[in-house]
Motif scaffolding. Sequence first.
Motif, mmCIF file in Angstrom:
data_model
loop_
_atom_site.group_PDB
_atom_site.id
_atom_site.type_symbol
_atom_site.label_atom_id
_atom_site.label_comp_id
_atom_site.label_asym_id
_atom_site.label_seq_id
_atom_site.Cartn_x
_atom_site.Cartn_y
_atom_site.Cartn_z
ATOM 1 N N TRP A 104 -26.688 33.419 -12.721
ATOM 2 C CA TRP A 104 -25.762 33.747 -11.645
ATOM 3 C C TRP A 104 -24.908 34.946 -12.022
ATOM 4 O O TRP A 104 -24.624 35.793 -11.186
ATOM 5 C CB TRP A 104 -24.872 32.554 -11.320
ATOM 6 N N GLU A 105 -24.480 35.015 -13.278
ATOM 7 C CA GLU A 105 -23.663 36.143 -13.719
ATOM 8 C C GLU A 105 -24.467 37.437 -13.704
ATOM 9 O O GLU A 105 -23.921 38.503 -13.434
ATOM 10 C CB GLU A 105 -23.081 35.886 -15.108
ATOM 11 N N ILE A 130 -23.096 41.987 -2.754
ATOM 12 C CA ILE A 130 -22.019 40.990 -2.729
ATOM 13 C C ILE A 130 -20.786 41.549 -2.032
ATOM 14 O O ILE A 130 -20.190 40.887 -1.174
ATOM 15 C CB ILE A 130 -21.686 40.528 -4.159
ATOM 16 N N TYR A 164 -14.342 38.814 -7.162
ATOM 17 C CA TYR A 164 -15.776 38.770 -7.449
ATOM 18 C C TYR A 164 -16.588 39.695 -6.553
ATOM 19 O O TYR A 164 -17.798 39.808 -6.727
ATOM 20 C CB TYR A 164 -16.288 37.331 -7.391
ATOM 21 N N ALA A 173 -27.061 35.832 -5.527
ATOM 22 C CA ALA A 173 -25.842 36.602 -5.255
ATOM 23 C C ALA A 173 -25.034 35.946 -4.142
ATOM 24 O O ALA A 173 -23.832 36.165 -4.025
ATOM 25 C CB ALA A 173 -26.198 38.039 -4.889
ATOM 26 N N PHE A 218 -14.510 39.791 -12.282
ATOM 27 C CA PHE A 218 -15.861 40.338 -12.241
ATOM 28 C C PHE A 218 -16.394 40.579 -13.650
ATOM 29 O O PHE A 218 -17.465 40.123 -14.015
ATOM 30 C CB PHE A 218 -15.876 41.642 -11.436
ATOM 31 N N LEU A 220 -24.454 38.636 -10.266
ATOM 32 C CA LEU A 220 -23.183 39.304 -9.989
ATOM 33 C C LEU A 220 -23.219 40.748 -10.483
ATOM 34 O O LEU A 220 -22.799 41.666 -9.785
ATOM 35 C CB LEU A 220 -22.040 38.539 -10.659
ATOM 36 N N ILE A 269 -23.882 43.578 -7.144
ATOM 37 C CA ILE A 269 -22.485 43.689 -6.738
ATOM 38 C C ILE A 269 -22.326 44.449 -5.421
ATOM 39 O O ILE A 269 -21.457 44.115 -4.608
ATOM 40 C CB ILE A 269 -21.606 44.308 -7.857
ATOM 41 N N TRP A 328 -21.848 34.326 -5.145
ATOM 42 C CA TRP A 328 -20.673 35.172 -5.344
ATOM 43 C C TRP A 328 -20.061 35.648 -4.054
ATOM 44 O O TRP A 328 -18.846 35.730 -3.927
ATOM 45 C CB TRP A 328 -21.032 36.350 -6.251
#
Length: 132
Positions: free
Chosen positions: A3-4, A14, A69, A56, A77, A7, A11, A59
């Motif tokens: 998941w990170e 997101i 985030y 994503a 973040f 992110l 981004i 997030w």
Amino acid sequence: CFWELALAYRIDVIKRLAGELRKGTKDAQSDRFRVVGRFFLLPCPVRQWFSLTFWARVWWTYALYDPSYADRTTFGFWIDVSNGHVTLLPTLLCLVGMTYDVLDARTFGIINLLAFYQEFVGTVIYFCTYFF
């Protein structure tokens, strides 16, 4: 970790979708809860299990509660993006090491202790940003 990584590498998606989601909901807690509930009821076909774009969604949904985030200039973040990269190998080692003897128990334990400590410190710092 996955998941990170979503992110980090999604981004832009997101940020765009979190903004659209925020415009489409009132600032009421019940609206946010409804959006999060819909996310958890989404189907996740096998072909999307390893899709960064699919994950994503975690997030851009969470950005309703914490807009940091959806902003690459914030601590929230960067702490999660760094966790996703720094803990990837220790996490994979942990998954394999719990099944097979890849390292002696002491070395395995020390590596995992350090990885969990790093995650704990990041979590404490993140929560402190809300209280201080």
